[in-house]
Enzyme design. Structure first.
Site, PDB file in Angstrom:
ATOM      1  N   GLY A 145       3.031  40.258 -70.515  1.00  0.00           N
ATOM      2  CA  GLY A 145       4.067  39.391 -71.060  1.00  0.00           C
ATOM      3  C   GLY A 145       3.930  37.968 -70.552  1.00  0.00           C
ATOM      4  CG  ASP A 146       3.359  33.529 -70.613  1.00  0.00           C
ATOM      5  OD1 ASP A 146       3.777  32.530 -71.229  1.00  0.00           O
ATOM      6  OD2 ASP A 146       2.852  33.446 -69.482  1.00  0.00           O
TER       7      ASP A 146
ATOM      8  CE  LYS B 109      -1.983  31.976 -62.922  1.00  0.00           C
ATOM      9  NZ  LYS B 109      -0.842  32.035 -63.866  1.00  0.00           N
TER      10      LYS B 109
ATOM     11  CD  GLN C  91      -3.721  34.666 -66.367  1.00  0.00           C
ATOM     12  OE1 GLN C  91      -2.913  33.966 -66.961  1.00  0.00           O
ATOM     13  NE2 GLN C  91      -3.372  35.447 -65.364  1.00  0.00           N
TER      14      GLN C  91
ATOM     15  CB  SER D 103      -0.556  42.535 -64.335  1.00  0.00           C
ATOM     16  OG  SER D 103       0.630  42.070 -64.928  1.00  0.00           O
TER      17      SER D 103
ATOM     18  CE  LYS E  68      -3.289  42.613 -66.659  1.00  0.00           C
ATOM     19  NZ  LYS E  68      -2.328  42.056 -67.633  1.00  0.00           N
TER      20      LYS E  68
ATOM     21  CG  ASN F  37      10.699  37.952 -64.982  1.00  0.00           C
ATOM     22  OD1 ASN F  37       9.897  37.743 -64.093  1.00  0.00           O
ATOM     23  ND2 ASN F  37      11.168  39.146 -65.256  1.00  0.00           N
TER      24      ASN F  37
ATOM     25  CB  THR G  19       5.665  35.569 -61.634  1.00  0.00           C
ATOM     26  OG1 THR G  19       4.825  36.418 -62.428  1.00  0.00           O
ATOM     27  CG2 THR G  19       5.156  34.145 -61.723  1.00  0.00           C
TER      28      THR G  19
ATOM     29  CE  LYS H  10      -0.675  33.187 -70.547  1.00  0.00           C
ATOM     30  NZ  LYS H  10      -0.289  33.710 -69.236  1.00  0.00           N
TER      31      LYS H  10
END
Length: 447
Positions: A165-166, A114, A111, A379, A90, A240, A209, A126
């Site tokens: 998304g990123d 996290k 990640q 997410s 993820k 964002n 976020t 990623k």
């Protein structure tokens, strides 16, 4: 102890010497996790961390697409599938000209920790491309996204790898990517998160976020019997994450003084209130303009070209732009100006020197793997809702997000609090994230 850390890092550098961002992320984790491994026999001698820094799978591929002039363009696509010990991979997709293997491996490695901290069953990954969406038409972006997904689709799935998304990948790009995946796979599954509400998305996902970064800072301030109320807050970025960090700060009574983009930052001494923030959201999300255009509507503000906002006097700093945007000199400036709290909204926005300065001053400092985990946490909640074919209300999702950020804070406190009561949130986040993944890897054997 020092020799163990150095030996480990030398080995990682030998294998990844051309990847500075990845090495930076690994070094930060190794310095806190290796001493913990040595002190706990269950992990010692198993090379757990060495296995964690090696991706399970790295996928690179060519992305060919046709621009509006009929010219064939070629970009490079990536997916780093880092660790799946506790769940499917993820992590987001980033479209930006700076994207390379080093940046994506650092993001994928972060990640893993996290996602572990959220307590949700998600591994780490990623991906992305060196494609730049800026200046491209909607049709060009659609053609690129469709071409990108025509290769990526074979490597992902709702039980295998669930991208999100990123930077450079928002609702528009997720829509184009999902459309091609649905067509190729002939199935409607929750394979991407950040989807639109009418086709499987979750409320609060765009805000998560930024909101989570502020929620984490709020929990840190509570340990000092303090709050956002009446505090001057400096925020970097204007995308964002920055937008919703600003929104939540305003709701909690803080005064937002700055926002920025790659051209410089705006400083509004009167504060960026709800009305002004709505203008920024329209400017950046719909018009895709530069932050300097803020002055055309609010001329009392200042625009400082080519600089970051860390020179502005504040109580709280929220770096929400990109990696390594806040260096040691910036940290010392913040400290000399009375900053008491830094909560990272971006991934690794503070350099090693900056983090050392914050720790030396013993201010409240939250690393991104803890404080910006709200996005991936929501997410994960979107994935749950997709599986249930059900949507929670905005209030329900926000409550779950706040609870998750509180739990992450508690985990960091458990592993990061010293005998004098000081909480090293970097140490706490690294060890708490490591333990869950390591236990799963030990249980599953050498795979």
């Amino acid at each position: 102890m020092k020799s163990n850390i150095e030996s480990f890092l030398d080995l990682v550098k030998e294998r990844n010497g051309h990847e500075p961002e990845f090495l930076q992320a690994v070094e930060e984790v190794a310095e806190t996790v290796i001493p913990y491994i040595i002190e706990n026999d269950i992990y010692y001698g198993k090379n757990i961390l060495l296995r964690m820094v090696e991706p399970e799978r790295v996928v690179t591929f060519r992305v060919c697409w046709v621009d509006d002039k009929g010219e064939i363009r070629v970009n490079r696509g990536y997916r780093i599938q880092m660790n799946s010990a506790i769940g499917p991979y993820k992590g987001g997709l980033r479209f930006h000209p700076t994207v390379n293997m080093s940046i994506l491996k650092f993001l994928a490695f972060e990640q893993v920790f996290k996602n572990s901290l959220t307590t949700l069953p998600m591994g780490g990954g990623k991906g992305g491309s060196d494609f730049d969406p800026k200046g491209k038409s909607d049709n060009e972006i659609m053609r690129f996204c469709h071409s990108f997904m025509s290769e990526l689709f074979r490597h992902i799935g709702h039980n295998t790898d669930v991208p999100a998304g990123d930077i450079g990948v928002g609702a528009r790009e997720i829509g184009f990517l999902f459309g091609m995946y649905k067509k190729i796979s002939n199935g409607f599954t929750g394979v991407l998160t950040g989807k639109g509400m009418s086709w499987g998305g979750s409320l609060i996902r765009p805000e998560a976020t930024g909101y989570g970064t502020v929620y984490f800072a709020e929990k840190m301030l509570e340990t000092k019997e303090d709050s956002f109320k009446g505090k001057d807050v400096v925020i970097s970025g204007s995308g964002n994450v920055a937008q919703y960090a600003a929104e939540k700060t305003i709701q909690l009574g803080g005064k937002v003084l700055t926002l920025s983009d790659s051209s410089g930052y705006i400083y509004d001494e009167d504060g960026i209130d709800t009305e002004k923030l709505a203008f920024v959201m329209e400017l950046k999300n719909e018009r895709r303009g530069r932050i300097s255009e803020y002055l055309e509507t609010y001329p009392n503000a200042k625009f400082v070209k080519g600089r970051t906002p860390w020179e502005v006097k504040c109580d709280i700093a929220l770096p929400c732009a990109t990696q390594n945007e806040l260096n040691e000199d910036d940290a010392n400036t913040l400290l000399s100006n009375g900053c008491i709290c830094v909560s990272e909204g971006a991934n690794m926005p503070s350099t090693k020197g900056a983090i050392t300065a914050f720790h030396k001053a013993k201010i409240l400092f939250a690393p991104g793997k803890a404080s910006n985990a709200g996005g991936v946490a929501t997410s994960g909640l979107e994935m749950t809702q997709n599986s249930l074919r059900f949507n929670w209300t905005r209030e329900e999702v926000d409550l779950k997000l706040k609870e998750i950020m509180s739990n992450i804070h508690d985990s960091c406190t458990e592993y990061g609090k010293d005998e004098n009561g000081y909480i090293d949130y970097v140490k706490g986040a690294n060890i708490a994230g490591f333990v869950k993944v390591a236990d799963a890897m030990l249980a599953q054997g050498i795979v």
